[in-house]
Motif scaffolding. Structure first.
Motif, PDB file in Angstrom:
ATOM      1  N   THR A  58       0.818  -1.211   0.000  1.00 42.21           N
ATOM      2  CA  THR A  58       0.000   0.000   0.000  1.00 42.21           C
ATOM      3  C   THR A  58       0.854   1.264   0.000  1.00 42.21           C
ATOM      4  OG1 THR A  58      -0.125  -0.048   2.424  1.00 42.21           O
ATOM      5  CG2 THR A  58      -1.891  -1.140   1.213  1.00 42.21           C
ATOM      6  N   ARG A  59       2.107   1.161   0.450  1.00 41.51           N
ATOM      7  CA  ARG A  59       2.939   2.384   0.472  1.00 41.51           C
ATOM      8  C   ARG A  59       3.229   2.902  -0.924  1.00 41.51           C
ATOM      9  NH1 ARG A  59       7.472   0.291   4.531  1.00 41.51           N
ATOM     10  NH2 ARG A  59       7.419  -1.257   2.895  1.00 41.51           N
ATOM     11  N   TRP A  60       3.308   2.012  -1.908  1.00 38.50           N
ATOM     12  CA  TRP A  60       3.506   2.491  -3.281  1.00 38.50           C
ATOM     13  C   TRP A  60       2.300   3.296  -3.741  1.00 38.50           C
ATOM     14  CZ3 TRP A  60       8.192   2.592  -4.866  1.00 38.50           C
ATOM     15  CH2 TRP A  60       9.104   1.614  -4.461  1.00 38.50           C
ATOM     16  N   LEU A  61       1.114   2.925  -3.283  1.00 41.94           N
ATOM     17  CA  LEU A  61      -0.084   3.700  -3.616  1.00 41.94           C
ATOM     18  C   LEU A  61      -0.008   5.089  -3.000  1.00 41.94           C
ATOM     19  CD1 LEU A  61      -2.810   0.951  -3.043  1.00 41.94           C
ATOM     20  CD2 LEU A  61      -1.666   1.556  -5.177  1.00 41.94           C
ATOM     21  N   TYR A 102      -9.080  17.797  -9.437  1.00 42.62           N
ATOM     22  CA  TYR A 102      -8.870  16.654 -10.333  1.00 42.62           C
ATOM     23  C   TYR A 102      -7.790  15.730  -9.764  1.00 42.62           C
ATOM     24  CZ  TYR A 102      -7.696  14.007 -14.528  1.00 42.62           C
ATOM     25  OH  TYR A 102      -7.451  12.995 -15.414  1.00 42.62           O
ATOM     26  N   GLY A 103      -6.731  16.337  -9.218  1.00 39.08           N
ATOM     27  CA  GLY A 103      -5.688  15.533  -8.577  1.00 39.08           C
ATOM     28  C   GLY A 103      -6.236  14.749  -7.398  1.00 39.08           C
ATOM     29  N   LEU A 104      -7.128  15.370  -6.598  1.00 35.50           N
ATOM     30  CA  LEU A 104      -7.736  14.687  -5.463  1.00 35.50           C
ATOM     31  C   LEU A 104      -8.587  13.504  -5.936  1.00 35.50           C
ATOM     32  CD1 LEU A 104      -8.071  14.815  -2.371  1.00 35.50           C
ATOM     33  CD2 LEU A 104     -10.116  16.202  -2.748  1.00 35.50           C
ATOM     34  N   ALA A 105      -9.278  13.709  -7.050  1.00 38.05           N
ATOM     35  CA  ALA A 105     -10.087  12.625  -7.603  1.00 38.05           C
ATOM     36  C   ALA A 105      -9.208  11.455  -8.050  1.00 38.05           C
ATOM     37  CB  ALA A 105     -10.933  13.133  -8.769  1.00 38.05           C
ATOM     38  N   VAL A 147      -6.893   5.969  -7.061  1.00 34.81           N
ATOM     39  CA  VAL A 147      -5.749   5.098  -6.737  1.00 34.81           C
ATOM     40  C   VAL A 147      -6.056   4.249  -5.518  1.00 34.81           C
ATOM     41  CG1 VAL A 147      -3.385   5.119  -5.866  1.00 34.81           C
ATOM     42  CG2 VAL A 147      -3.992   6.541  -7.825  1.00 34.81           C
ATOM     43  N   TRP A 148      -6.581   4.889  -4.470  1.00 39.89           N
ATOM     44  CA  TRP A 148      -6.904   4.136  -3.261  1.00 39.89           C
ATOM     45  C   TRP A 148      -8.095   3.198  -3.485  1.00 39.89           C
ATOM     46  CZ3 TRP A 148      -4.558   2.701   0.890  1.00 39.89           C
ATOM     47  CH2 TRP A 148      -3.472   3.449   1.366  1.00 39.89           C
ATOM     48  N   GLY A 149      -9.072   3.662  -4.247  1.00 35.83           N
ATOM     49  CA  GLY A 149     -10.260   2.840  -4.464  1.00 35.83           C
ATOM     50  C   GLY A 149      -9.952   1.553  -5.190  1.00 35.83           C
ATOM     51  N   PHE A 150      -9.207   1.664  -6.295  1.00 33.11           N
ATOM     52  CA  PHE A 150      -8.920   0.477  -7.088  1.00 33.11           C
ATOM     53  C   PHE A 150      -7.694  -0.274  -6.594  1.00 33.11           C
ATOM     54  CE2 PHE A 150     -11.524   2.996  -9.973  1.00 33.11           C
ATOM     55  CZ  PHE A 150     -12.396   2.044 -10.448  1.00 33.11           C
ATOM     56  N   GLY A 151      -6.765   0.430  -5.970  1.00 33.04           N
ATOM     57  CA  GLY A 151      -5.519  -0.234  -5.570  1.00 33.04           C
ATOM     58  C   GLY A 151      -5.558  -0.874  -4.209  1.00 33.04           C
ATOM     59  N   ALA A 152      -6.340  -0.357  -3.296  1.00 34.69           N
ATOM     60  CA  ALA A 152      -6.310  -0.870  -1.927  1.00 34.69           C
ATOM     61  C   ALA A 152      -7.695  -1.278  -1.425  1.00 34.69           C
ATOM     62  CB  ALA A 152      -5.708   0.190  -0.990  1.00 34.69           C
ATOM     63  N   TRP A 153      -8.646  -0.351  -1.444  1.00 35.00           N
ATOM     64  CA  TRP A 153      -9.949  -0.648  -0.866  1.00 35.00           C
ATOM     65  C   TRP A 153     -10.600  -1.841  -1.549  1.00 35.00           C
ATOM     66  CZ3 TRP A 153     -14.929  -0.454  -2.975  1.00 35.00           C
ATOM     67  CH2 TRP A 153     -15.956  -0.592  -2.059  1.00 35.00           C
ATOM     68  N   ARG A 154     -10.547  -1.878  -2.866  1.00 34.55           N
ATOM     69  CA  ARG A 154     -11.195  -2.973  -3.588  1.00 34.55           C
ATOM     70  C   ARG A 154     -10.521  -4.303  -3.274  1.00 34.55           C
ATOM     71  NH1 ARG A 154     -11.871  -3.273 -10.171  1.00 34.55           N
ATOM     72  NH2 ARG A 154     -13.178  -5.125 -10.242  1.00 34.55           N
ATOM     73  N   ARG A 155      -9.181  -4.304  -3.186  1.00 31.88           N
ATOM     74  CA  ARG A 155      -8.466  -5.552  -2.914  1.00 31.88           C
ATOM     75  C   ARG A 155      -8.772  -6.063  -1.515  1.00 31.88           C
ATOM     76  NH1 ARG A 155      -2.020  -5.684  -2.915  1.00 31.88           N
ATOM     77  NH2 ARG A 155      -2.351  -5.392  -5.149  1.00 31.88           N
TER      78      ARG A 155
END
Length: 366
Positions: A240-243, A276-279, A284-292
């Motif tokens: 998760t740190r890479w995210l 846009y950057g916040l989105a 990144v968090w939604g698809f990279g961490a939360w979903r997993r």
């Protein structure tokens, strides 16, 4: 000659299913004392001897069967394995060929042939071919998939080993042998080098180890499996740190923390660009961490939080991930009028995290 199972033979068969082998043998001995020509009783007795690994007695019982009927398939089946266990490969192979002659389309015949061929190293490829035929003829037989796994092990075919274990679990999700083997492969995946698709592989490894521990929490290998489960979930956690670092870079670009080109853009950055950057960071968090992590089984999630509570380094990973993300949010949302503060925040978040990642990799290599 008795053709239908006698009452005592049926009772002995039920006891064999309950693994009460001594009681089953006593009943079969009674039956054979009454009628020594009962082939079914002799075959059941041979199976009892095989259960307790008394292979010489297996041969003695099947000798009686063949004296009564030289074409009895079940006798050759038992003798194939008994000869193999007694270190008599020539006789094992001869018995296997008799099985094939009598029942060429039986999956057991080909599995037995694979067992017999396994005693001859130059013929291991033939053993694998015979086991594959057994699986084709008996796709829903765990014994056939076990034979394929064994032959694949002799031939170094890890892909077929994993396939045999997966098919066995498809047939019986609670099969002890298959669960144990899947856990062993999961241990290798958990402790192995970085691979393409490592995230999915680690998730599968953690789930396999959790299943094995749930099935046999007091097994001799349980402590080892728990250690490998900790390794798997820690490797998932530290990813998760890479995210968070990616979020930090996105925030720096959206907020124009570092000037680019010969004519640096004035601060603060446009609100639309920062939003846009916040989105992007949320994606990144939604698809990279939360979903997993949301898709993990409850047992794996419990192991993950247990590791965080028990291991200080795991807590450090969590704090670094949270800290970097918070810094990224602050950098992208605040309308900075000069760059010093956001640059300091950027480097304070980036450098310790990269140093920790480097230290982990160096410790792993050593």
């Amino acid at each position: 000659m008795t053709t239908a199972p006698h009452r005592l033979v049926e009772q002995a068969t039920a006891l064999m299913d309950l693994k009460r082998i001594d009681e089953a043998r006593a009943l079969l001995a009674r039956r054979l004392a009454e009628d020594p020509t009962d082939i079914v009783a002799w075959l059941r007795l041979a199976s009892c001897h095989e259960e307790v690994r008394d292979y010489q007695e297996v041969l003695n019982a099947t000798n009686q069967v063949l004296a009564l009927n030289p074409e009895e398939y079940g006798a050759y089946l038992r003798r194939t394995y008994a000869f193999r266990r007694l270190g008599r490969p020539d006789e094992s192979l001869a018995a296997a060929h008799e099985m094939l002659r009598l029942e060429p389309e039986s999956w057991q015949s080909h599995v037995g042939l694979s067992e017999a061929l396994g005693a001859w190293q130059p013929r291991w490829p033939e053993a694998l071919e015979a086991a594959a035929t057994g699986v084709r003829l008996g796709p829903d037989q765990i014994a056939a998939h076990y034979a394929l796994w064994k032959a694949a092990l002799m031939n170094g075919r890890v892909d077929l080993q994993r396939q045999a274990v997966a098919e066995s679990l498809r047939i019986d999700p609670h099969n002890a042998w298959a669960l144990d083997q899947r856990a062993k492969y999961a241990e290798m995946d958990a402790a192995g080098p970085r691979l393409t698709g490592a995230g999915a592989r680690l998730s599968a490894a953690a789930e396999a180890l959790t299943d094995a521990l749930a099935a046999a929490p007091q097994a001799p290998q349980a402590d080892r499996q728990r250690k490998h489960l900790d390794v798997a979930v820690f490797r998932m956690l530290r990813g998760t740190r890479w995210l968070t670092l990616l979020c930090l870079v996105i925030a720096a670009l959206a907020a124009r923390v570092f000037p680019t080109g010969s004519d640096p853009t004035a601060l603060p950055g446009p609100l639309a660009t920062r939003l846009y950057g916040l989105a992007l960071m949320s994606a990144v968090w939604g698809f990279g961490a939360w979903r997993r992590y949301r898709g993990l089984r409850a047992g794996v999630r419990m192991s993950l939080w247990s590791l965080v509570r028990r291991v200080g380094w795991a807590r450090l990973v969590v704090w670094q991930s949270v800290g970097c993300t918070l810094v990224a949010v602050v950098v992208v949302l605040v309308p900075w009028s000069e760059r010093t503060v956001p640059q300091v925040l950027f480097w304070v978040a980036l450098v310790p995290t990269l140093l920790t990642i480097w230290f982990e990799r160096a410790a792993t290599r050593s």
